[in-house]
Write a protein that holds these residues in place. Structure first.
Motif, PDB file in Angstrom:
ATOM      1  N   ILE A  17       0.846  -1.204   0.000  1.00  0.00           N
ATOM      2  CA  ILE A  17       0.000   0.000   0.000  1.00  0.00           C
ATOM      3  C   ILE A  17       0.873   1.242   0.000  1.00  0.00           C
ATOM      4  N   LYS A  63     -10.463   4.722   0.707  1.00  0.00           N
ATOM      5  CA  LYS A  63      -9.522   4.162  -0.272  1.00  0.00           C
ATOM      6  C   LYS A  63      -9.356   2.694   0.075  1.00  0.00           C
ATOM      7  N   THR A  65      -8.257  -1.237  -0.863  1.00  0.00           N
ATOM      8  CA  THR A  65      -7.364  -2.090  -1.663  1.00  0.00           C
ATOM      9  C   THR A  65      -7.768  -3.543  -1.440  1.00  0.00           C
ATOM     10  N   ARG A 166      -7.495  -1.113  -6.543  1.00  0.00           N
ATOM     11  CA  ARG A 166      -7.661  -0.012  -5.592  1.00  0.00           C
ATOM     12  C   ARG A 166      -8.843   0.825  -6.013  1.00  0.00           C
TER      13      ARG A 166
END
Lengths: 722, 290
Positions: A17, A63, A65, A166
């Motif tokens: 990340i 956000k 992932t 993502r």
């Protein structure tokens, strides 16, 4: 158990990340084999959220992932948008509530109190706008076609195994006046299930992402969470994980609090300006004696080093009016940390936060990873184990739901049943028995009334036997015949089943089964079949029948004594007998004459004559009154006691409906008892488990007199009103 | 508290003691009626426990056994509750009947007390008391219901924005106390109407109600004080009984037997308190020159 910070996978995902991954557009490659082998989460969140406490709104940016750690391409992602359950009465949640009858509407939100979540924008990391690719779906059937709690996002192209995607999601929420433990009351907020959360991808089955049902809790994948909460400075905040940063804005009076937690599958937070924040430490080496460590190690067959407990920071957010109960809260949490830790393995996180939910917030008695909401009252009685029971139970969910993250939609018993069973054990160890909580208009009556004490398993069994025939324990949570059947089966009947299993296997074996299951499936999503496999393996017995009969079926379990008779054994028998080569017929008259002669001879003391000893024939008939039948290596144990004090033990396989046993003894039968060791707690009728010769006793007289006394007073009270 | 109310209380107590026989009459009826209603339950207990070792293990409030019985008799649970409810209604009618003798013999202590004269009074005042009961039932339901709702609405409005439990807890208990106090006033009013019917030997219910109204208008606070004094007496003795009940819950045949006797003494006491209400209020009525 490995601590989180020592997990290689954890650092790997942080690295991925942090560096932004490999430059493969928005979908990037990780090494699938490495990922599968490690214990890293396939998911991470970075969320920024702002609370508008005046308008009761949340504005967020997430956000996300997600790595495809599976061996198949994934063309879409399903998201839970739980708060849309509170959007309108067309949601599955409210539709199911309406099935409760005409009064159900009383629990509906008032004007301006409905809640919702809207995704305003969703983009990939490279800026591709996917907002138009969202659609609401009804995974649990057409009745949910208007429901907006599950959203399917079709991706531009499938995510191949090992690939990383993502997403940048903007969302806003209208906070509901508390429904299902989420929402606000005045200026206190409890934020649970508040952000877009993907379901759990199951290889071969796709996304497991159910609608928000009235009778269901949640299911999510393990993830690392970094959450920035921006809100007015006056609020005291508690949240999942550890507070790692506080940023104050003097100009605006706002503050941003950053929390981080790895390897959890949810993130909840609470904010209230009135909270008093207290902190204590649980010190493993002070709370547990060396002797207790040794005993636990011996019980579980583990080295002492593996049962040692780490230090944990305990945070309590308490309402001011409950301040005098602060130490009571910490004492209960200490007991929970100690006994859950000893029995099921050390608590792996650095801290735990318990929230005393504000008055009328309706958010008490709920679990979230590393944070839970308990609940007490200003006049909590010292004689009752409340709030202790709630604290122990909700903390315990960190083990059964938090660490062993079963699917609460589909197999709710794996968390609620396991945890209610564990709560009962911990409360019994730490506090012994407790009184039933009896309150009248908020005032405890326990000190006034002479109420008997009870253990949790007694109450659980009393409820369990009444719902055994309603539904299988393993039904999907929204497919139970009623909310009552759901809760009674999933909590109480499941607990009674586990208590029965413990009695059947013995405490040491059961302790090993539970410990093994917890250790083997920490940070995983086990199913019922996994637990059965562990139970079979650890106990060395095939217990499949046990679960088939008592867990997956709705059958009543009841073995008992059906009939007992005892007669003197006949010395002479009617009919034709061959005596010295000739036929001799015995009639009633002949027999009577012989017996009379023998009695006279015995009375006269005739030399060489001795009256044969009297013998009695006892016939015992046992019956399987219930539909559930024993199988495998289990059998019905029973005991026959005779008037001379002798006893006979027997076994019956219990497959048929009944079985007869016969005993010839020189004493009459005095008592017959099925299951004398009291193993089958799940048996719905203990009363028929025994037969005894003597009749009335003082307990019965006492019970009868109490009933008459109750009625006398009932009638006098009614008459006093005329 | 006025001296006259206290005097009425002690005079009433003395008369109730001297006419304790009446209390026993009512107790016998109450006991036999309760045993009759309990008979099906007692039969079930006998059937279930007579041959079971469970009888030896039974705790005073045995959750596990209770759960079993609910499961086993779930089909008859509804009818059984209806039966008990119907029995309670029947007992109300029976009480209306017995009140004739009860009040008749207590208000007029000079008259000879025998079972025959007791039942004679039961019959004599039955229709008047039945009419009074119907009026009282409807009035109590409407008036108390209305006051209860009004108090509830006020309490709700005052606590709508409560931040802690305290205001809700305090106001809900004030609501309860005010509701009970209002109920006591309604009950007192009908007590006096009943006493007036017997004293005046005039069976007109509306006349008795008017007379009771006039009397209470002139003597309300003293009369209410007396009513509450007798109620306080009942509460105090009940508190002692509850404390003693813990002693009688000890195991052992002697304690169980003593517990049975103590329970019946408490029932007799409850009926006795009812007689004190009648005699004390009758004395007060007379003492205030009615």
């Amino acid at each position: 158990m490995k601590r989180l910070a020592l997990m290689p996978g954890f650092w790997l995902i942080i690295l991925l990340i942090g560096t932004g991954g490999l430059p493969l557009s928005s979908q990037e490659m990780a090494e699938p084999e490495d990922v599968v082998k490690s214990e890293m989460p396939s998911l991470s969140y970075e969320i920024e959220v702002e609370l508008d406490d005046q308008e009761k709104m949340l504005y967020g940016r997430e956000k996300l992932t997600w790595i495809n750690i599976y061996q198949e391409p994934v063309p879409d992602i399903y998201f839970h948008l739980y708060w849309n359950a509170f959007r309108n009465e067309k949601s599955v949640f409210f539709k199911e509530m309406l099935m409760g009858g005409v009064f159900a509407r009383r629990d509906f939100p008032d004007e301006g109190e409905w809640g919702w979540i809207d995704i305003t924008e969703i983009k990939t990391a490279d800026g591709t706008d996917l907002t138009g690719a969202m659609e609401f779906v009804a995974p649990d059937g057409p009745e949910g076609r208007h429901d907006m709690t599950v959203m399917k996002l079709t991706l531009p192209r499938p995510i191949v195994p090992g690939e990383l995607v993502r997403l940048d999601i903007k969302f806003k929420n209208k906070i509901p006046r508390t429904v299902a433990r989420s929402g606000y009351y005045r200026d206190s907020f409890f934020m649970a299930q508040w952000y877009p959360k993907p379901g759990v991808f199951e290889p071969g089955r796709g996304w497991n992402c159910h609608a928000y049902h009235l009778n269901s809790e949640f299911y999510a994948d393990f993830a690392d969470y970094t959450v920035n909460i921006r809100l007015p400075e006056k609020y005291v905040v508690g949240a999942t994980g550890k507070e790692i940063e506080v940023h104050k804005e003097t100009a605006t009076g706002m503050v941003t609090r950053t929390f981080f937690q790895a390897m959890v599958h949810d993130f909840a937070w609470a904010a209230d300006p009135r909270f008093i924040k207290l902190e204590r430490w649980f010190k493993g080496d002070e709370e547990v004696t060396a002797e207790e460590y040794e005993q636990t190690a011996a019980l579980l067959g583990l080295p002492v080093s593996e049962v040692k407990l780490p230090d944990v920071k305990m945070i309590l957010l308490l309402e001011p009016e409950h301040k005098r109960q602060a130490e009571r809260h910490f004492k209960a949490l200490r007991a929970a940390l100690k006994y859950y830790g000893l029995l099921y393995g050390p608590y792996p996180y650095e801290k735990v936060t318990m929230v005393d939910p504000p008055f009328r917030s309706g958010s008490g008695g709920m679990e979230y990873p590393t944070l839970f909401a308990a609940g007490t009252s200003v006049l909590a009685s010292d004689d009752v184990l409340s709030p202790e029971g709630v604290i122990v139970h909700e903390f315990g969910h960190n083990y059964w739901y938090g660490l062993v993250a079963s699917n609460e939609f589909e197999e709710a018993w794996l968390d609620e049943g396991f945890n209610t069973y564990s709560t009962g054990k911990v409360l019994a160890k730490a506090y012994g028995s407790g009184e039933l909580p009896i309150y009248f208009r908020g005032i405890p009556l326990n000190g006034l009334l002479n109420l008997p004490e009870y253990y949790d398993y007694e109450l659980d069994r009393a409820v369990a036997i009444n719902v055994a025939e309603l539904d299988p324990i393993t039904a999907y949570s929204w497919k139970f015949s009623s909310p009552l059947s759901y809760s009674a089966n999933v909590y109480m009947r499941a607990t009674t089943l586990l208590n029965t299993l413990e009695l059947f296997l013995g405490e040491p074996t059961m302790a090993k089964v539970m410990r093994t299951y917890q250790s083997k499936f920490r940070y995983k999503h086990p199913k019922t079949r996994d637990f059965i496999a562990v139970a079979n393996e650890v106990s060395g017995r095939d217990l499949t029948w046990f679960f088939n009969e008592l867990l997956m079926a709705s059958r009543n379990f009841d073995y008992g004594v059906w009939d007992v008779s005892c007669t003197e054994k006949a010395r002479y028998h009617l009919g034709v007998h061959d005596v010295d080569g000739r036929k001799e017929e015995m009639t009633q008259e002949k027999i009577r004459e012989i017996l009379k002669r023998e009695d006279k001879a015995a009375e006269a003391g005739q030399a060489g004559f001795e009256l044969p000893k009297k013998e009695y024939v006892t016939k015992v008939v046992l019956r399987r009154f219930g539909e559930a039948a024993m199988n495998g290596d289990a059998s019905v144990e029973f005991r026959v006691r005779f008037e001379d004090g002798s006893e006979e033990y027997g076994l019956w396989d219990g497959r048929d409906r009944w079985a007869r046993f016969e005993y010839v003894r020189d004493a009459r039968v005095s008592q017959v008892m099925v299951d004398p060791r009291g193993i089958w707690l799940i048996d719905s009728n203990f009363t028929n488990n025994s037969w005894q010769k003597s009749r009335i006793n003082r307990n019965m007289a006492g019970l009868m007199s109490r009933i008459v006394f109750f009625l006398q007073n009932l009638f006098l009270t009614a008459a006093a009103l005329i | 508290m006025s001296v006259k109310a206290q005097k009425a209380f002690f005079d009433g107590l003395a008369v109730s003691v001297s006419r304790i026989k009446i209390t026993f009459f009512v107790w016998i009826v109450n006991f036999l009626f309760s045993v009759l209603v309990a008979a099906p339950l007692l039969f079930i207990i006998q059937t279930e426990l007579a041959r079971s070792d469970m009888a030896n293990l039974l705790k005073p409030f045995d959750l596990m056994w209770l759960g079993e019985m609910i499961f086993k008799y779930q089909a008859v649970l509804g009818p059984m509750l209806s039966f008990i409810l119907a029995a309670a209604v029947l007992y109300l009618i029976l009480s209306v009947f017995l009140n004739g003798g009860f009040v008749g013999k207590l208000v007029d202590p000079e008259r000879k007390l025998s079972l025959q004269s007791f039942f004679h009074d039961c019959g004599r005042f039955f229709w008047s008391f039945l009419r009074l009961f119907l009026v009282s039932f409807i009035f109590t339901a409407v008036a108390v219901g209305l006051v209860w709702r009004l108090l509830g609405a006020a309490s709700e409005a005052l606590t709508a924005d409560a931040v802690t439990e305290w205001p809700v807890l305090i106001l809900s208990n004030i609501h309860l106390i005010l509701g009970l106090l209002f109920l006591s006033i309604v009950r007192m009013y009908f007590d006096y109407a009943r006493i007036i019917i017997v004293r005046d030997n005039d069976r007109r219910v509306l006349r008795a109600l008017r007379a009771a109204w006039s009397f209470l208008k002139a003597n309300f606070f003293r009369a209410w004080g007396l009513y509450l004094l007798i109620f306080l007496f009942f509460v105090l003795v009940t508190a002692v009984a509850v404390a003693l009940a813990q002693v009688f819950s000890s195991p052992g045949l002697v304690w169980v037997s003593l517990g049975l006797i103590a329970a019946q003494i408490f029932v007799i006491f409850r009926i006795f308190v009812k007689s004190v209400f009648i005699t004390a209020q009758a004395h007060f009525l007379q003492g205030r020159g009615y």
